[in-house]
Design an enzyme around this catalytic site. Structure first.
Site, PDB file in Angstrom:
ATOM      1  N   THR A 133       0.816  -1.207   0.000  1.00 55.00           N
ATOM      2  CA  THR A 133       0.000   0.000   0.000  1.00 55.00           C
ATOM      3  C   THR A 133       0.856   1.266   0.000  1.00 55.00           C
ATOM      4  OG1 THR A 133      -1.468   1.275   1.445  1.00 55.00           O
ATOM      5  CG2 THR A 133      -0.101  -0.339   2.527  1.00 55.00           C
ATOM      6  N   ASP A 134       0.269   2.369  -0.461  1.00 55.37           N
ATOM      7  CA  ASP A 134       0.969   3.664  -0.373  1.00 55.37           C
ATOM      8  C   ASP A 134       1.002   4.179   1.066  1.00 55.37           C
ATOM      9  OD1 ASP A 134      -1.732   4.299  -0.115  1.00 55.37           O
ATOM     10  OD2 ASP A 134      -1.723   5.905  -1.605  1.00 55.37           O
ATOM     11  N   GLU A 135       0.210   3.558   1.968  1.00 54.84           N
ATOM     12  CA  GLU A 135       0.130   4.066   3.344  1.00 54.84           C
ATOM     13  C   GLU A 135       1.449   3.886   4.097  1.00 54.84           C
ATOM     14  OE1 GLU A 135      -3.537   3.230   5.382  1.00 54.84           O
ATOM     15  OE2 GLU A 135      -4.618   3.045   3.491  1.00 54.84           O
ATOM     16  N   LYS A 162       2.244  -3.462   7.204  1.00 53.10           N
ATOM     17  CA  LYS A 162       2.547  -3.608   5.771  1.00 53.10           C
ATOM     18  C   LYS A 162       3.985  -3.162   5.490  1.00 53.10           C
ATOM     19  CE  LYS A 162       0.105  -4.709   2.831  1.00 53.10           C
ATOM     20  NZ  LYS A 162      -0.273  -6.069   2.290  1.00 53.10           N
TER      21      LYS A 162
HETATM   22  P1  NAD Z   1      -9.569  -7.768   1.949  1.00 49.65           P
HETATM   23  O1  NAD Z   1      -9.578  -7.494   3.421  1.00 49.65           O
HETATM   24  O2  NAD Z   1     -10.790  -7.506   1.151  1.00 49.65           O
HETATM   25  O3  NAD Z   1      -9.166  -9.288   1.693  1.00 49.65           O
HETATM   26  C1  NAD Z   1      -8.137  -9.925   2.381  1.00 49.65           C
HETATM   27  C2  NAD Z   1      -8.237 -11.428   2.096  1.00 49.65           C
HETATM   28  O4  NAD Z   1      -7.159 -12.083   2.772  1.00 49.65           O
HETATM   29  C3  NAD Z   1      -9.527 -12.064   2.610  1.00 49.65           C
HETATM   30  O5  NAD Z   1     -10.074 -12.925   1.630  1.00 49.65           O
HETATM   31  C4  NAD Z   1      -9.087 -12.845   3.838  1.00 49.65           C
HETATM   32  O6  NAD Z   1      -9.898 -13.994   4.100  1.00 49.65           O
HETATM   33  C5  NAD Z   1      -7.659 -13.233   3.460  1.00 49.65           C
HETATM   34  N1  NAD Z   1      -6.812 -13.475   4.634  1.00 49.65           N
HETATM   35  C6  NAD Z   1      -6.675 -12.677   5.729  1.00 49.65           C
HETATM   36  N2  NAD Z   1      -5.822 -13.239   6.600  1.00 49.65           N
HETATM   37  C7  NAD Z   1      -5.382 -14.401   6.041  1.00 49.65           C
HETATM   38  C8  NAD Z   1      -4.471 -15.419   6.452  1.00 49.65           C
HETATM   39  N3  NAD Z   1      -3.843 -15.354   7.623  1.00 49.65           N
HETATM   40  N4  NAD Z   1      -4.258 -16.454   5.619  1.00 49.65           N
HETATM   41  C9  NAD Z   1      -4.886 -16.544   4.421  1.00 49.65           C
HETATM   42  N5  NAD Z   1      -5.783 -15.616   3.991  1.00 49.65           N
HETATM   43  C10 NAD Z   1      -6.019 -14.557   4.791  1.00 49.65           C
HETATM   44  O7  NAD Z   1      -8.313  -6.944   1.398  1.00 49.65           O
HETATM   45  P2  NAD Z   1      -8.135  -6.177   0.007  1.00 49.65           P
HETATM   46  O8  NAD Z   1      -8.712  -4.832   0.125  1.00 49.65           O
HETATM   47  O9  NAD Z   1      -8.545  -7.071  -1.100  1.00 49.65           O
HETATM   48  O10 NAD Z   1      -6.541  -6.001  -0.001  1.00 49.65           O
HETATM   49  C11 NAD Z   1      -5.700  -6.991  -0.586  1.00 49.65           C
HETATM   50  C12 NAD Z   1      -4.260  -6.559  -0.447  1.00 49.65           C
HETATM   51  O11 NAD Z   1      -4.064  -5.299  -1.075  1.00 49.65           O
HETATM   52  C13 NAD Z   1      -3.803  -6.381   1.001  1.00 49.65           C
HETATM   53  O12 NAD Z   1      -2.494  -6.881   1.114  1.00 49.65           O
HETATM   54  C14 NAD Z   1      -3.839  -4.886   1.212  1.00 49.65           C
HETATM   55  O13 NAD Z   1      -2.900  -4.488   2.187  1.00 49.65           O
HETATM   56  C15 NAD Z   1      -3.483  -4.385  -0.164  1.00 49.65           C
HETATM   57  N6  NAD Z   1      -4.005  -3.053  -0.488  1.00 49.65           N
HETATM   58  C16 NAD Z   1      -5.347  -2.817  -0.455  1.00 49.65           C
HETATM   59  C17 NAD Z   1      -5.829  -1.558  -0.795  1.00 49.65           C
HETATM   60  C18 NAD Z   1      -7.309  -1.245  -0.814  1.00 49.65           C
HETATM   61  O14 NAD Z   1      -7.681  -0.110  -1.105  1.00 49.65           O
HETATM   62  N7  NAD Z   1      -8.191  -2.200  -0.545  1.00 49.65           N
HETATM   63  C19 NAD Z   1      -4.943  -0.542  -1.145  1.00 49.65           C
HETATM   64  C20 NAD Z   1      -3.567  -0.819  -1.149  1.00 49.65           C
HETATM   65  C21 NAD Z   1      -3.119  -2.093  -0.835  1.00 49.65           C
HETATM   66  P1  TYD Z   2     -10.819   3.672   4.215  1.00 45.46           P
HETATM   67  O1  TYD Z   2     -11.748   3.246   3.134  1.00 45.46           O
HETATM   68  O2  TYD Z   2     -10.952   3.055   5.567  1.00 45.46           O
HETATM   69  O3  TYD Z   2      -9.337   3.505   3.639  1.00 45.46           O
HETATM   70  P2  TYD Z   2      -7.920   4.018   4.249  1.00 45.46           P
HETATM   71  O4  TYD Z   2      -8.085   4.368   5.652  1.00 45.46           O
HETATM   72  O5  TYD Z   2      -7.075   2.802   4.064  1.00 45.46           O
HETATM   73  O6  TYD Z   2      -7.511   5.167   3.376  1.00 45.46           O
HETATM   74  O7  TYD Z   2     -10.960   5.240   4.419  1.00 45.46           O
HETATM   75  C1  TYD Z   2     -10.773   6.155   3.345  1.00 45.46           C
HETATM   76  C2  TYD Z   2     -10.890   7.548   3.921  1.00 45.46           C
HETATM   77  O8  TYD Z   2     -12.253   7.742   4.347  1.00 45.46           O
HETATM   78  C3  TYD Z   2     -10.038   7.781   5.161  1.00 45.46           C
HETATM   79  O9  TYD Z   2      -9.559   9.130   5.144  1.00 45.46           O
HETATM   80  C4  TYD Z   2     -11.000   7.600   6.312  1.00 45.46           C
HETATM   81  C5  TYD Z   2     -12.329   8.063   5.747  1.00 45.46           C
HETATM   82  N1  TYD Z   2     -13.536   7.382   6.268  1.00 45.46           N
HETATM   83  C6  TYD Z   2     -14.601   8.148   6.740  1.00 45.46           C
HETATM   84  O10 TYD Z   2     -14.566   9.385   6.758  1.00 45.46           O
HETATM   85  N2  TYD Z   2     -15.706   7.478   7.190  1.00 45.46           N
HETATM   86  C7  TYD Z   2     -15.806   6.119   7.194  1.00 45.46           C
HETATM   87  O11 TYD Z   2     -16.834   5.564   7.644  1.00 45.46           O
HETATM   88  C8  TYD Z   2     -14.698   5.357   6.698  1.00 45.46           C
HETATM   89  C9  TYD Z   2     -14.736   3.861   6.689  1.00 45.46           C
HETATM   90  C10 TYD Z   2     -13.585   6.044   6.229  1.00 45.46           C
END
Ligand code: NAD
Ligand code: TYD
Length: 369
Positions: A133-135, A162
């Site tokens: 992630t960019d975080e 991460k």
């Molecule tokens: P998500 O929470 O929707 O899905 C995570 C999946 O991992 C689930 O299916 C869960 O069952 C599985 N999982 C969790 N713990 C596990 C374990 N111990 N063993 C096996 N499986 C396990 O997450 P997402 O939003 O799809 O994110 C996927 C990846 O992308 C993550 O690594 C996250 O850090 C990264 N990422 C997500 C975002 C975003 O905006 N969603 C942005 C940047 C990076």
């Molecule tokens: P989120 O979807 O939780 O992603 P991340 O924290 O990884 O960026 O949140 C996106 C932005 O929205 C973040 O600045 C927090 C804000 N947010 C709210 O204002 N209300 C909400 O209910 C949630 C879930 C997030």
């Protein structure tokens, strides 16, 4: 036939990636390993059947014996590592599982890959693609972008876990020659996103007439990437990314949270005005913006994320194609058309957390490790 182990393939991005790969590379064999935590959902993969091109394995990335046998029996060539605990709010109320899965789990994955792909010389065709992630870069002021050279400065237990996993991946490349590539992407949105994250939560609450909880003053900025653009970027990084390198992936779509919430309200207001049946289900006088409720800010809330993604654009010829305004409309349509998917989630164990969430983070338990 490439044999690709996809961890977390039943989650949001992982399941979109499986669906994308089935279309883009039908000759590959995909093996999904997923623990099916609250965020994993086999319904996301319902169109894909076990067979020569696909296998689902329920299991934990911390289970070394399971990984060992999967690498051996399936002769894994490529790992795409999505599995993680992914929600910042949950990492604040209960960080332990983030350490266990994101750090220890990634370590176990790396150990399994190292055992089966010993040294660069023998690793032709092998890749360990770590999805991050960019975080990890922390928070930006009003200007500037994260580049691949930006120092790590994670602020939440999620981003710290991460960041730790990224460092382990880097170390396995430098120390053992593991052919690893890391991608750091911005906030994704699209189908199958669990309704704890901003966009699906706001869509569902606006559709069902519930409060729209905006943290703090709503001025925090995120860069938004459509999940299909992300899937194409991972595919490009697998094909063109160089081992040991990291690539930032962004949508060039910075938006303030409050502007996103208002946009979702106006899209749903428009739908309600043009479709009486739709409006009749959740009647509301005036705009859904009246549902907006400013709530206690998230502790340590990062102000702004923005990505410079020139490196992957020039190295892999990838570019985000979705425009945010059309992408968000398509996403609203998906949640309208797939009501049973999220209704099932909302009626289950998740509800408890959801109830606390829209009342504000101050009401969440302080510690829950
Ligand atoms: P998500 O929470 O929707 O899905 C995570 C999946 O991992 C689930 O299916 C869960 O069952 C599985 N999982 C969790 N713990 C596990 C374990 N111990 N063993 C096996 N499986 C396990 O997450 P997402 O939003 O799809 O994110 C996927 C990846 O992308 C993550 O690594 C996250 O850090 C990264 N990422 C997500 C975002 C975003 O905006 N969603 C942005 C940047 C990076
Ligand atoms: P989120 O979807 O939780 O992603 P991340 O924290 O990884 O960026 O949140 C996106 C932005 O929205 C973040 O600045 C927090 C804000 N947010 C709210 O204002 N209300 C909400 O209910 C949630 C879930 C997030």
């Amino acid at each position: 036939m490439r044999k690709i182990l996809i961890t977390g393939g039943a989650g949001f991005i992982g399941s979109n990636f499986v669906i994308y790969m089935k279309g883009a590379h039908p000759g590959d064999r995909l093996i999904v390993l997923d623990k099916l935590t609250y965020a994993g959902n086999l319904e996301n993969l319902k169109g894909i059947k076990d067979g020569e091109g696909f296998r689902f394995v329920k299991g934990d990335i911390n289970d070394f014996e399971l990984l060992d046998s999967l690498f051996q029996k399936e002769k894994i060539d490529i790992v795409v590592h999505f599995a993680a605990e992914s929600h910042v709010d949950r990492s604040i109320s209960g960080p332990r599982s983030f350490i266990e899965t994101n750090i220890n789990g990634t370590f176990t994955m790396l150990e399994a890959a190292r055992r089966h792909w010993p040294g660069v010389a023998d690793a032709a065709g092998k890749r360990f693609l770590h999805v991050s992630t960019d975080e990890v870069y922390g928070s930006l002021g009003p200007t500037g972008y994260f580049t691949e050279e930006t120092p790590y400065s994670p602020n939440s237990p999620y981003s710290a876990s991460k960041a730790a996993s990224d460092h382990l991946v880097r170390a396995y490349f430098h120390t053992y020659g593991l052919p690893a590539v890391t991608t750091n992407c911005s906030n994704n949105y699209g189908p199958y996103q669990f309704p704890e994250k901003l966009i699906p939560l706001m869509i569902i609450n606006a559709l069902t007439g519930k409060p729209l909880p905006v943290y703090g003053d709503g001025q925090n900025v995120r860069d938004w990437l459509h999940v299909e653009d992300h899937c194409r970027a991972i595919d490009a990084a697998l094909e063109k990314g160089r081992p040991g390198e990291t690539y930032n992936i962004g949508g060039r779509s910075e938006r303030k949270n409050i502007d996103i919430v208002k946009l979702i309200c106006s899209i749903i207001d428009e739908k309600a005005a043009s479709d009486k049946g739709f409006a009749g289900e959740y009647p509301l006088d005036g705009s859904r913006t009246s549902l907006i409720k400013y709530v206690t800010d998230r502790p340590g809330h990062d102000k702004r994320y923005a990505i410079d993604c020139k490196k992957i654009e020039s190295a892999a010829g990838w570019k985000a194609e979705e425009n945010f305004e059309s992408g968000i409309r398509k996403t609203v349509d998906w949640y309208v058309e797939n009501r049973s998917w999220w209704e099932r989630i909302m009626s289950g164990e998740y509800m408890d957390y959801y109830d606390r969430q829209y009342k504000g983070l101050a009401k969440m338990p302080k510690t829950q490790s």
